[in-house]
Design an enzyme around this catalytic site. Sequence first.
Site, PDB file in Angstrom:
ATOM      1  N   ASP A 195      34.155 -36.450 -94.019  1.00  0.00           N
ATOM      2  CA  ASP A 195      33.293 -36.171 -95.175  1.00  0.00           C
ATOM      3  C   ASP A 195      32.835 -37.481 -95.822  1.00  0.00           C
ATOM      4  O   ASP A 195      31.644 -37.681 -96.065  1.00  0.00           O
ATOM      5  CB  ASP A 195      34.056 -35.291 -96.170  1.00  0.00           C
ATOM      6  CG  ASP A 195      33.194 -34.742 -97.290  1.00  0.00           C
ATOM      7  OD1 ASP A 195      31.957 -34.716 -97.155  1.00  0.00           O
ATOM      8  OD2 ASP A 195      33.774 -34.312 -98.302  1.00  0.00           O
ATOM      9  N   GLY A 225      37.967 -39.164 -95.001  1.00  0.00           N
ATOM     10  CA  GLY A 225      37.806 -38.796 -93.600  1.00  0.00           C
ATOM     11  C   GLY A 225      36.363 -38.660 -93.177  1.00  0.00           C
ATOM     12  O   GLY A 225      35.500 -39.456 -93.562  1.00  0.00           O
TER      13      GLY A 225
END
Length: 173
Positions: A33, A31
């Site tokens: 991150d 995602g």
Amino acid sequence: MSVSLFAGDITLANVDAIINAANPQLLGGGGVDGAIHRAAGPALLAACKQIPDVDGIRCSFGEARYTEAGKLSARYVIHTVGPIYARDPEPAETLARAYTNSFKLALKLGCTTIAVPAISCGVYGYPHKQAADIAISVASVYAASLSITFYLTDRDVMLAFEQALSRQQHAQQ
């Protein structure tokens, strides 16, 4: 200063700090991150590894840490770990702490502009409406000192944040 919404890629934000919805190890993930780590390059992972860990945990749920931003336009990446909705006994409290601690750290670092994702709204499974209400509520507390832009890529998440921002604006009138 202000709170605003933007449909776009947080890694392209030209701000003082980008908030990263991280995992407790701070070693990259999926995602937002993963996108931030890919865009920042290996310097971000190296900086994260410099943060002391306790049994592999560099940042507990609801806490925030910062690093330099590698190849990103931002000066800093503020890493925070939101709650895993189905596992946290008090997810609203943990999510509010994640935003609060991130905004406080941004101020401590001298930041005035920050880009923020929808923390815990992806794989961590937080219901979008509830998450948006918490995010906007906490952001409004810091809007006098920070220019906060939520970078949102999911249509349903954007709608939830638009509605939460509208409710917050009406409540302040």
